[in-house]
Design an enzyme around this catalytic site. Structure first.
Site, PDB file in Angstrom:
ATOM      1  N   CYS A   9       7.319  84.490  -7.170  1.00  0.00           N
ATOM      2  CA  CYS A   9       7.156  84.551  -5.714  1.00  0.00           C
ATOM      3  C   CYS A   9       6.926  86.003  -5.279  1.00  0.00           C
ATOM      4  O   CYS A   9       6.119  86.279  -4.385  1.00  0.00           O
ATOM      5  CB  CYS A   9       8.375  83.970  -5.005  1.00  0.00           C
ATOM      6  SG  CYS A   9       8.422  82.163  -4.998  1.00  0.00           S
ATOM      7  N   HIS A  48       6.395  77.720  -4.275  1.00  0.00           N
ATOM      8  CA  HIS A  48       7.441  77.678  -5.293  1.00  0.00           C
ATOM      9  C   HIS A  48       7.832  76.244  -5.642  1.00  0.00           C
ATOM     10  O   HIS A  48       8.256  75.475  -4.774  1.00  0.00           O
ATOM     11  CB  HIS A  48       8.684  78.443  -4.830  1.00  0.00           C
ATOM     12  CG  HIS A  48       9.765  78.487  -5.868  1.00  0.00           C
ATOM     13  ND1 HIS A  48       9.919  79.537  -6.739  1.00  0.00           N
ATOM     14  CD2 HIS A  48      10.712  77.581  -6.207  1.00  0.00           C
ATOM     15  CE1 HIS A  48      10.923  79.280  -7.564  1.00  0.00           C
ATOM     16  NE2 HIS A  48      11.427  78.088  -7.259  1.00  0.00           N
ATOM     17  N   ASN A  87       5.571  75.255 -20.415  1.00  0.00           N
ATOM     18  CA  ASN A  87       6.929  75.103 -20.927  1.00  0.00           C
ATOM     19  C   ASN A  87       7.786  74.551 -19.798  1.00  0.00           C
ATOM     20  O   ASN A  87       7.773  75.075 -18.682  1.00  0.00           O
ATOM     21  CB  ASN A  87       7.483  76.450 -21.401  1.00  0.00           C
ATOM     22  CG  ASN A  87       6.688  77.006 -22.566  1.00  0.00           C
ATOM     23  OD1 ASN A  87       6.162  76.258 -23.377  1.00  0.00           O
ATOM     24  ND2 ASN A  87       6.581  78.335 -22.637  1.00  0.00           N
ATOM     25  N   GLY A  93      11.752  76.582 -23.843  1.00  0.00           N
ATOM     26  CA  GLY A  93      11.272  77.956 -23.782  1.00  0.00           C
ATOM     27  C   GLY A  93      10.888  78.443 -22.399  1.00  0.00           C
ATOM     28  O   GLY A  93      10.366  79.543 -22.255  1.00  0.00           O
ATOM     29  N   THR A  95      11.359  80.335 -19.198  1.00  0.00           N
ATOM     30  CA  THR A  95      12.238  81.438 -18.796  1.00  0.00           C
ATOM     31  C   THR A  95      12.077  81.802 -17.331  1.00  0.00           C
ATOM     32  O   THR A  95      12.964  82.414 -16.751  1.00  0.00           O
ATOM     33  CB  THR A  95      11.968  82.700 -19.649  1.00  0.00           C
ATOM     34  OG1 THR A  95      10.602  83.080 -19.491  1.00  0.00           O
ATOM     35  CG2 THR A  95      12.272  82.457 -21.121  1.00  0.00           C
ATOM     36  N   HIS A 100       4.317  77.350 -13.933  1.00  0.00           N
ATOM     37  CA  HIS A 100       3.185  78.170 -14.384  1.00  0.00           C
ATOM     38  C   HIS A 100       2.620  77.602 -15.666  1.00  0.00           C
ATOM     39  O   HIS A 100       3.342  77.062 -16.501  1.00  0.00           O
ATOM     40  CB  HIS A 100       3.610  79.633 -14.602  1.00  0.00           C
ATOM     41  CG  HIS A 100       4.735  79.797 -15.582  1.00  0.00           C
ATOM     42  ND1 HIS A 100       6.051  79.583 -15.228  1.00  0.00           N
ATOM     43  CD2 HIS A 100       4.736  80.127 -16.893  1.00  0.00           C
ATOM     44  CE1 HIS A 100       6.814  79.783 -16.284  1.00  0.00           C
ATOM     45  NE2 HIS A 100       6.039  80.110 -17.322  1.00  0.00           N
TER      46      HIS A 100
HETATM   47  P1  AMP Z   1       7.867  80.891 -19.829  1.00  0.00           P
HETATM   48  O1  AMP Z   1       8.683  81.431 -20.974  1.00  0.00           O
HETATM   49  O2  AMP Z   1       6.995  79.723 -20.168  1.00  0.00           O
HETATM   50  O3  AMP Z   1       8.753  80.633 -18.611  1.00  0.00           O
HETATM   51  O4  AMP Z   1       6.843  82.031 -19.438  1.00  0.00           O
HETATM   52  C1  AMP Z   1       7.179  83.130 -18.656  1.00  0.00           C
HETATM   53  C2  AMP Z   1       6.162  84.192 -18.958  1.00  0.00           C
HETATM   54  O5  AMP Z   1       6.164  85.113 -17.896  1.00  0.00           O
HETATM   55  C3  AMP Z   1       6.419  84.975 -20.248  1.00  0.00           C
HETATM   56  O6  AMP Z   1       5.298  84.817 -21.129  1.00  0.00           O
HETATM   57  C4  AMP Z   1       6.576  86.429 -19.760  1.00  0.00           C
HETATM   58  O7  AMP Z   1       6.006  87.366 -20.635  1.00  0.00           O
HETATM   59  C5  AMP Z   1       5.867  86.389 -18.421  1.00  0.00           C
HETATM   60  N1  AMP Z   1       6.299  87.361 -17.428  1.00  0.00           N
HETATM   61  C6  AMP Z   1       7.582  87.654 -17.072  1.00  0.00           C
HETATM   62  N2  AMP Z   1       7.595  88.599 -16.113  1.00  0.00           N
HETATM   63  C7  AMP Z   1       6.300  88.905 -15.853  1.00  0.00           C
HETATM   64  C8  AMP Z   1       5.659  89.814 -14.963  1.00  0.00           C
HETATM   65  N3  AMP Z   1       6.347  90.613 -14.135  1.00  0.00           N
HETATM   66  N4  AMP Z   1       4.305  89.879 -14.976  1.00  0.00           N
HETATM   67  C9  AMP Z   1       3.585  89.089 -15.806  1.00  0.00           C
HETATM   68  N5  AMP Z   1       4.131  88.210 -16.659  1.00  0.00           N
HETATM   69  C10 AMP Z   1       5.471  88.119 -16.694  1.00  0.00           C
HETATM   70 ZN    ZN Z   2       8.877  81.274  -7.005  1.00  0.00          ZN
END
Ligand code: AMP
Ligand code: ZN
Length: 110
Positions: A9, A48, A87, A93, A95, A100
């Site tokens: 966000c 969101h 994911n 996985g 995070t 997304h």
């Molecule tokens: P997931 O583990 O599927 O939730 O993917 C989250 C992704 O977000 C991971 O591949 C991170 O490297 C990426 N990520 C986290 N913070 C940022 C950020 N500030 N800018 C770009 N990508 C990010």
């Molecule tokens: Zn959000």
């Protein structure tokens, strides 16, 4: 996680910088900060929602738009072979709990 402390966000509002790749009515695409493949772009709905399943039920039009944006980015950046991964859930996985899709490809264009 609430909308207020959600990192995606904050990227959408411009509060946190990201390398924008493309955008559409309902989604934006930006480079993953820790790329795992030569092409690694995240496609994120402007609204969101915790994960792709919730997005599908709560705003299906936004999900279609997001998939179209991801496919466009993939065809522009890769040779046409790519993964589009959502994911869903911590044990899988996930995070960041703002829906997304990951566009990843081992075969970048050029
Ligand atoms: P997931 O583990 O599927 O939730 O993917 C989250 C992704 O977000 C991971 O591949 C991170 O490297 C990426 N990520 C986290 N913070 C940022 C950020 N500030 N800018 C770009 N990508 C990010
Ligand atoms: Zn959000």
């Amino acid at each position: 996680m609430t909308t207020e402390n959600c990192i995606f966000c904050k990227i959408i509002s411009g509060e946190i910088p990201a390398t924008l790749v493309a955008e559409s009515t309902h989604a934006i695409a930006f480079n993953d900060i820790a790329p795992k493949q030569p092409v690694h772009v995240l496609v994120v709905p402007r609204e969101h929602h915790s994960n792709v399943a919730e997005l599908a039920f709560e705003n299906p039009e936004a999900l279609i738009d997001l998939v179209q944006l991801g496919s466009r980015v993939a065809s522009e950046l890769s040779t046409g072979s790519f993964r589009f991964t959502f994911n869903t859930g911590e044990a899988a996985g996930q995070t960041v709990f703002h829906a997304h899709g990951h566009i990843t490809s081992r075969t970048p264009k050029n």
